[in-house]
Design an enzyme around this catalytic site. Structure first.
Site, PDB file in Angstrom:
ATOM      1  CD1 TRP A  43      -2.771   1.626   0.521  1.00 54.32           C
ATOM      2  CD2 TRP A  43      -1.473   2.363   2.200  1.00 54.32           C
ATOM      3  NE1 TRP A  43      -3.206   2.881   0.862  1.00 54.32           N
ATOM      4  CE2 TRP A  43      -2.422   3.358   1.894  1.00 54.32           C
ATOM      5  CE3 TRP A  43      -0.542   2.608   3.213  1.00 54.32           C
ATOM      6  CZ2 TRP A  43      -2.483   4.575   2.571  1.00 54.32           C
ATOM      7  CZ3 TRP A  43      -0.601   3.819   3.884  1.00 54.32           C
ATOM      8  CH2 TRP A  43      -1.567   4.776   3.570  1.00 54.32           C
ATOM      9  CG  ASP A  89     -13.058   9.262  -2.465  1.00 55.72           C
ATOM     10  OD1 ASP A  89     -13.078   8.351  -1.616  1.00 55.72           O
ATOM     11  OD2 ASP A  89     -12.371   9.199  -3.504  1.00 55.72           O
ATOM     12  CG  ASP A  90     -15.468   6.146   2.022  1.00 55.27           C
ATOM     13  OD1 ASP A  90     -16.676   5.935   2.125  1.00 55.27           O
ATOM     14  OD2 ASP A  90     -14.592   5.430   2.537  1.00 55.27           O
ATOM     15  CE  LYS A 135     -10.738   6.751  -5.505  1.00 52.87           C
ATOM     16  NZ  LYS A 135     -10.269   7.800  -4.586  1.00 52.87           N
ATOM     17  CD1 TRP A 136     -14.946  -1.368  -8.158  1.00 52.80           C
ATOM     18  CD2 TRP A 136     -17.011  -0.939  -8.910  1.00 52.80           C
ATOM     19  NE1 TRP A 136     -15.711  -2.488  -7.952  1.00 52.80           N
ATOM     20  CE2 TRP A 136     -16.985  -2.260  -8.411  1.00 52.80           C
ATOM     21  CE3 TRP A 136     -18.205  -0.456  -9.440  1.00 52.80           C
ATOM     22  CZ2 TRP A 136     -18.097  -3.101  -8.439  1.00 52.80           C
ATOM     23  CZ3 TRP A 136     -19.300  -1.296  -9.470  1.00 52.80           C
ATOM     24  CH2 TRP A 136     -19.250  -2.600  -8.966  1.00 52.80           C
ATOM     25  CG  ASP A 137     -11.647   2.329  -3.050  1.00 48.36           C
ATOM     26  OD1 ASP A 137     -10.720   1.546  -3.299  1.00 48.36           O
ATOM     27  OD2 ASP A 137     -11.562   3.262  -2.216  1.00 48.36           O
ATOM     28  CG  MET A 138     -12.241  -4.645  -3.493  1.00 46.53           C
ATOM     29  SD  MET A 138     -10.799  -5.324  -2.686  1.00 46.53           S
ATOM     30  CE  MET A 138     -10.026  -6.214  -3.996  1.00 46.53           C
ATOM     31  CG  ASP A 146      -4.807   5.418  -1.286  1.00 47.35           C
ATOM     32  OD1 ASP A 146      -5.434   5.685  -2.329  1.00 47.35           O
ATOM     33  OD2 ASP A 146      -5.299   4.759  -0.348  1.00 47.35           O
TER      34      ASP A 146
HETATM   35  C1  DGJ Z   1      -8.979   4.073  -0.751  1.00 53.32           C
HETATM   36  C2  DGJ Z   1      -8.722   4.890  -1.978  1.00 53.32           C
HETATM   37  O1  DGJ Z   1      -7.515   4.505  -2.550  1.00 53.32           O
HETATM   38  C3  DGJ Z   1      -8.739   6.363  -1.607  1.00 53.32           C
HETATM   39  O2  DGJ Z   1      -8.428   7.141  -2.715  1.00 53.32           O
HETATM   40  C4  DGJ Z   1     -10.090   6.714  -1.058  1.00 53.32           C
HETATM   41  O3  DGJ Z   1     -11.080   6.583  -2.044  1.00 53.32           O
HETATM   42  C5  DGJ Z   1     -10.402   5.828   0.127  1.00 53.32           C
HETATM   43  N1  DGJ Z   1     -10.270   4.448  -0.179  1.00 53.32           N
HETATM   44  C6  DGJ Z   1     -11.790   6.092   0.633  1.00 53.32           C
HETATM   45  O4  DGJ Z   1     -12.125   5.263   1.660  1.00 53.32           O
END
Ligand code: DGJ
Length: 748
Positions: free
Chosen positions: A186, A353-354, A462-465, A524
């Site tokens: 990460w 975002d989130d 933006k599809w996050d995981m 990130d």
């Molecule tokens: C992880 C993503 O990489 C970030 O850019 C952000 O969207 C956070 N999640 C939000 O929880």
């Protein structure tokens, strides 16, 4: 073009040749894979075994050339005299597939399992091989700059087959090579690692359930003397987002066996009579012109045959993302205020975002739920989107549909929907993954995400995981297929939505995800000096239009490194530019700099996003239609540095160009202690005068402009000197650590 004659198959175009031959034992030989050659060269290219090697097992006692261990093969069996790694393991038994027949197809066949595939016209060779009870089809597809391969195994017997390993491809290439892999974690993705391939196996694999930030699926094999501009380089990648595996090992005869596919660790699929297993498509690319040549071919391939056609060359908007500026702490008026500021800077898309749904006020709760938090957004997404649109910005939204928090309505209603194993639950970022192998879970996601997307004017997702998986084996693969099903059902009918995939940054930067959305959030870590490695190393295999690249605050949240705003911009230009910081507290001089950055990026957007990307010794360049932009980047400066050269690539030696720097300013505060030597009054370096001046005025830096020939730029021109402690001058680059410049070079 694919030529097939007397057991010889030649896939050839201007970039490469793949020459295959069925030998008298029915095995498929890999006679050549590399620079274009002629079919008539086959005898000269294939090795002559002479009297063979000692200790060999022979398929024919009278033929010393019949040792499978010494052959260069495009597929190999196991337990039958080839003691190298086999691409196929089943039933704990030896395998021995032999050629039966072949077909030439206009395009590769559509896979039945739902794996994403390349698109576009690509002549395909299908080779059918058989052994009692099983059939193996190998597919070779020829595109302009790369070839793809995949394999399909079918149970033609009466008993189930326990399939433990089936690679997408395997091949033997003669020579000595270094394997370059891109490893990390990460915020530290894509760290380059070079390992010489010798008699011990070199492996690149992921086991986290995703392609992972630990080991990107793409890798290179480079001849020992390869450089950026010369030498033989192979590039490989997999169109897959789950656990992958690749290995390389050199044999006694000097062949490197290289293979790639789904990670066989824990993998087991039972194929009932009549059932098939399809592997992901692997990408194989070659260049004799070094890493730069290889990257150019890979970039073209990814743009033409991987990313969705709608987006492949469509310009991307400059975006503002709320995450680093707000995290979970926002309400409608704060967002609208940010959107207004973003618009004023020149941004075109505002991304929330989130934190907009359920009880998502931190990362402990809410994932799985889709109800808008009306305390934060009293007018819902629709109301917010309308306000954002009114300001003249598009509206985009973050989602994390694959995950669930235990503290969510979804988990309370369906705890069994979470992906678990038979041991106590383990957590990643306080969350679990949803079990995408369950149709009802997939339906829930498709329904809810579709509703959200249709509830407001949303043009970007933006599809996050954000966690690694506990699924192993069959489940791990089926989970990935489940994800593809969900993505296909949601975004198939909405091709105009710009999908940027993300997984804790670059934890799933792979060609599988790029089949659904044209860009990925690289990391990130937005520290520009870290990004030199992350984006620079991604560029070996992926085009820059696939990189989400944002300017964030300094000192940086992950590295605590302070960097100039100009460098944050100059690095982010080489990707899809965005801004991700609290805009409320920008100093006037920062507003001015960002406006200037965005204006310049918009002027040259096509060049930055789709120009031919090249790595230089001291930076990057992109070129398109007679215009080049070059970024020259510095890390730590040394005292009294010597000259520095700008040596561009790919220009026309006979043409005349005009070169100029992007006008950028340096902060006065940087020199506070030095100002007293030049100012008529004795200024307090920490005082109000300097502090105020620092926020409003900048000093011009590195102003440079020439008319110069392509020949000189190719040979290398000397840039203005860097600061040497001898005074300030606009005709010098007074930057300090982490400084950079951007040069625009246009044909006159
Ligand atoms: C992880 C993503 O990489 C970030 O850019 C952000 O969207 C956070 N999640 C939000 O929880």
């Amino acid at each position: 073009m694919i030529e097939c004659k007397n057991g010889l198959f030649h896939l050839r175009n201007l970039s490469l040749s793949c020459l295959l031959r069925v030998n008298r034992y029915g095995l498929l030989e890999q006679v050549h894979f590399g620079a274009p050659v002629r079919s008539e060269d086959v005898e000269a290219l294939a090795g002559q075994p002479g009297l063979g090697w000692g200790s060999s097992l022979l398929l024919n006692d009278k033929d010393p050339g019949s040792s499978p261990d010494a052959m260069a093969l495009a597929w190999s069996g196991s337990g039958r005299g080839d003691f190298r790694e086999s691409p196929l393991e089943m039933d704990g038994q030896s395998t021995d597939f032999c050629y039966v027949n072949h077909n030439v197809l206009d395009t590769p066949p559509l896979m039945e399992c739902g794996l994403p595939q390349t698109h576009g016209k690509g002549e395909t060779l299908e080779i059918l091989m058989e052994q009692p009870g099983a059939r193996l089809r190998l597919y070779f597809t020829l595109y302009e700059t790369a070839m793809t391969r995949f394999a399909v195994l079918e149970n033609t017997g009466e008993q189930p087959i326990a399939l433990h390993k089936l690679m997408s491809f395997s091949m033997d290439i003669y020579g000595s090579y270094t394997m370059t892999t891109f490893n990390g974690g990460w915020a530290a993705e894509m760290q380059r690692c070079d390992t010489v391939v010798g008699a011990s196996r070199v492996v690149n694999e992921s086991a986290t359930g995703a392609s992972s930030n630990q080991h990107n699926a793409g890798f290179l094999l480079s001849e020992m003397d390869a450089t950026e501009d010369a030498g033989r380089v192979y590039g490989f990648n997999l169109i897959y987002s789950g656990n992958h595996y690749a290995s390389a090992r050199q044999s006694q005869q000097g062949f490197i066996r290289v293979m790639q596919g789904i990670n066989p660790a824990h993998f087991c699929q039972t194929l009932q009579p009549g059932e098939k297993f399809e592997t992901p498509e692997a990408v194989l690319c070659y260049s004799g012109a070094g890493w730069g040549g290889l990257s150019a071919r890979m970039h073209k391939f990814v743009l033409n045959h991987v990313v969705p056609e709608y987006w492949s060359r469509r310009e991307r908007p400059v975006l503002y993302n709320s995450w680093e500026g707000c995290m979970f702490d926002f309400n409608e008026s704060r967002l609208v205020d940010l959107a207004r500021r973003a618009k004023n800077l020149g941004c075109e898309l505002f991304v929330l975002d989130d934190g907009w749904f359920g009880k998502r006020n931190d990362d402990l709760a809410g994932l799985g739920d889709y109800n808008v938090n009306l305390k934060k957004l009293p007018h819902g997404l629709h109301g917010l989107a309308q306000k954002v649109n009114k300001l003249g910005l598009e509206f985009g939204l973050w989602l994390e549909p694959e995950s669930v928090n235990e503290d969510s309505d979804l988990y309370r209603a369906h705890p069994d929907w979470a992906l678990t194993d038979r041991f106590p639950t383990i957590y990643g970022r306080h969350q679990l993954l949803l079990d995408l192998t369950k149709p009802e879970v997939r339906d829930y996601i498709v329904e809810n995400v579709s509703k959200v997307l249709d509830s407001a004017n949303i043009t970007y997702v933006k599809w996050d995981m954000n966690r690694h998986s506990v699924a192993v084996g069959k489940k791990a693969h089926e989970h990935v297929l489940g994800l593809y099903d969900v993505l296909r059902r949601i975004f198939g009918p909405r091709p105009q939505i710009l999908l940027e995939s993300c997984s804790s940054g670059g934890n799933r930067f792979d060609l599988g995800m790029l089949c659904f959305g044209p860009q990925v959030w690289c990391s990130d870590n937005t520290d520009p000096i870290s990004r030199l490695d992350i984006q620079g190393n991604l560029s070996y295999l992926y085009p820059q239009s696939t990189f989400g690249a944002h300017v964030s605050a300094s000192p940086h949240a992950q590295t605590l490194r302070a960097t100039p705003l100009s460098t944050r911009g100059n690095v982010s230009f080489f990707g899809c530019l965005g801004y991700e910081l609290d805009l409320k507290h920008l100093a006037a001089i920062e507003v001015q700099e960002i406006k200037h950055q965005i204006e310049l990026y918009k002027t040259y957007r096509r060049l930055f996003q789709f120009g031919t990307f090249r790595r230089m010794k001291n930076g990057w360049q992109v070129s398109l239609d007679g215009v080049t932009a070059a970024g020259v980047f510095h890390k730590l400066v040394s005292a009294a540095p010597g000259y520095e050269q700008l040596r561009l690539k790919g220009l026309d030696a006979d043409k005349i160009y005009h070169l100029r720097t992007r006008a950028q300013k340096i902060r006065i505060g940087q020199f506070a202690h030095l100002l007293k030597h030049v100012a008529p009054v004795n200024l307090n370096p920490n005082g109000a005068v300097i502090n105020t001046a620092d926020k409003h005025y900048g000093l011009e830096d590195g102003v440079e402009g020439y008319r110069v020939s392509g020949a000189a730029l190719l040979s290398g021109i000397l840039l203005q000197p860097l600061f040497r402690g001898t005074g300030y001058d606009t005709n010098q680059r007074t930057q300090g650590d982490y400084g950079s410049n951007l040069y625009i070079v246009e044909e006159v």
